[in-house]
Design a protein around this motif. Structure first.
Motif, short mmCIF file in Angstrom:
data_model
loop_
_atom_site.label_atom_id
_atom_site.label_comp_id
_atom_site.label_asym_id
_atom_site.label_seq_id
_atom_site.Cartn_x
_atom_site.Cartn_y
_atom_site.Cartn_z
N ILE A 17 0.99 -1.13 -0.01
CA ILE A 17 -0.08 0.07 -0.03
C ILE A 17 0.87 1.25 0.04
CG2 ILE A 17 -1.71 1.30 1.33
CD1 ILE A 17 -2.74 -1.54 2.74
N ASP A 18 0.67 2.19 -0.99
CA ASP A 18 1.33 3.14 -1.00
C ASP A 18 0.72 4.42 -0.06
OD1 ASP A 18 2.15 5.86 -1.55
OD2 ASP A 18 1.75 5.81 -3.58
N TYR A 19 1.66 4.49 1.06
CA TYR A 19 0.83 5.34 2.15
C TYR A 19 0.50 6.78 1.97
CZ TYR A 19 1.22 7.92 6.83
OH TYR A 19 0.80 8.82 7.51
N TYR A 20 1.86 7.47 1.25
CA TYR A 20 1.79 8.89 1.04
C TYR A 20 0.26 9.25 0.00
CZ TYR A 20 2.96 13.51 0.05
OH TYR A 20 3.05 14.76 0.02
N GLY A 21 -0.41 10.03 0.76
CA GLY A 21 -1.51 10.49 0.04
C GLY A 21 -2.83 9.64 0.36
N PHE A 63 -0.82 -13.31 7.10
CA PHE A 63 -1.11 -12.14 6.64
C PHE A 63 0.16 -11.29 7.00
CE2 PHE A 63 -3.29 -7.78 7.16
CZ PHE A 63 -3.24 -7.57 5.75
N LEU A 64 0.77 -10.69 5.78
CA LEU A 64 1.75 -9.88 6.01
C LEU A 64 1.46 -8.62 5.45
CD1 LEU A 64 4.59 -12.40 4.54
CD2 LEU A 64 4.23 -11.52 7.06
N PRO A 65 1.20 -7.65 5.92
CA PRO A 65 0.78 -6.15 5.56
C PRO A 65 1.94 -5.36 5.43
CG PRO A 65 0.18 -6.44 7.97
CD PRO A 65 0.80 -7.61 7.69
N TYR A 66 2.13 -4.65 4.41
CA TYR A 66 3.36 -3.96 4.13
C TYR A 66 2.65 -2.43 3.59
CZ TYR A 66 7.46 -1.91 1.74
OH TYR A 66 8.55 -1.06 1.55
N TYR A 67 3.07 -1.33 4.06
CA TYR A 67 2.85 -0.03 3.57
C TYR A 67 4.13 0.40 3.03
CZ TYR A 67 -1.62 0.94 6.17
OH TYR A 67 -2.78 1.10 6.36
N GLN A 68 4.20 0.97 1.78
CA GLN A 68 5.53 1.63 1.26
C GLN A 68 5.21 3.02 1.50
OE1 GLN A 68 7.80 0.18 -0.60
NE2 GLN A 68 8.72 2.30 -0.70
N PRO A 153 15.56 -0.26 3.62
CA PRO A 153 15.38 -1.29 4.77
C PRO A 153 14.11 -1.86 5.00
CG PRO A 153 16.14 0.85 5.40
CD PRO A 153 16.13 0.81 4.03
N ARG A 154 13.08 -0.90 4.88
CA ARG A 154 11.54 -1.36 5.10
C ARG A 154 11.18 -2.37 4.12
NH1 ARG A 154 7.28 0.22 5.63
NH2 ARG A 154 6.74 -0.79 7.62
N PHE A 155 11.64 -2.13 2.81
CA PHE A 155 11.38 -2.81 1.79
C PHE A 155 11.94 -4.12 1.94
CE2 PHE A 155 12.30 -4.43 -2.55
CZ PHE A 155 11.19 -4.61 -3.12
#
Length: 165
Positions: A17-21, A63-68, A153-155
């Motif tokens: 998920i693209d966090y920005y905006g 389930f592995l949630p990830y925010y970019q 690092p988060r990626f």
């Protein structure tokens, strides 16, 4: 929606998920509380944890949630050699500025402060005819997974979790 897929056998589900905006009206789990966390990477970790906790307990292990933190294109600000392998010299509108951005951000995940400095907007401004749908995957391939992971690092952490399923 995630629960539907998680209910199918032994499948795993992840997000990018693209966090920005993201508009407030989407009201993701923990959204309002996250705004009190000044460190953006810690905020992403918090939101991922909140999303995980919003899933039924018996499904969480798959389930592995990830925010970019910012759009995917931020990851592409990795090294000049990848840009040089992708674009002709005449396609660079301002190669010096591109190099300056690459040098300024050790972690390309942190590139962005407003809609005008979004990574894709920067690439539009710096490269003639840049099209994120066409060139995003080409640049990512030229960069290579090792380099993408090394500088982001988060990626890297997300990919590490996926590899260990």
């Amino acid at each position: 929606m995630f629960v539907v897929y998680l209910g199918e056998g032994e499948s795993f589900v992840t997000t990018l998920i693209d966090y920005y905006g993201i508009p407030d009206r989407y009201n993701y789990p923990g959204w309002q509380a996250s705004k009190q966390i000044p460190d953006r990477c810690v905020r992403m970790d918090f939101l991922e944890q909140e999303m995980l906790m919003d899933i039924e307990t018996n499904l969480r292990q798959r389930f592995l949630p990830y925010y970019q933190l910012h759009e995917f294109e931020g990851l592409l600000f990795n090294n000049i050699a990848s840009f040089e392998a992708t674009f002709e010299p005449s396609e660079f509108k301002d190669k010096r500025e591109l190099i300056s951005i690459l040098n300024q951000y050790h972690n390309p995940e942190l590139i962005n402060d407003n809609p005008n400095t979004a990574p894709s907007k920067r690439l539009d401004r710096l490269i003639e005819g840049y099209n994120k749908i066409v060139y995003g995957s080409i640049l990512a391939e030229n960069i290579g997974m090792h380099n993408l992971r090394h500088k982001s690092p988060r990626f890297n952490n997300w990919i590490h979790k996926l590899e260990n399923i």
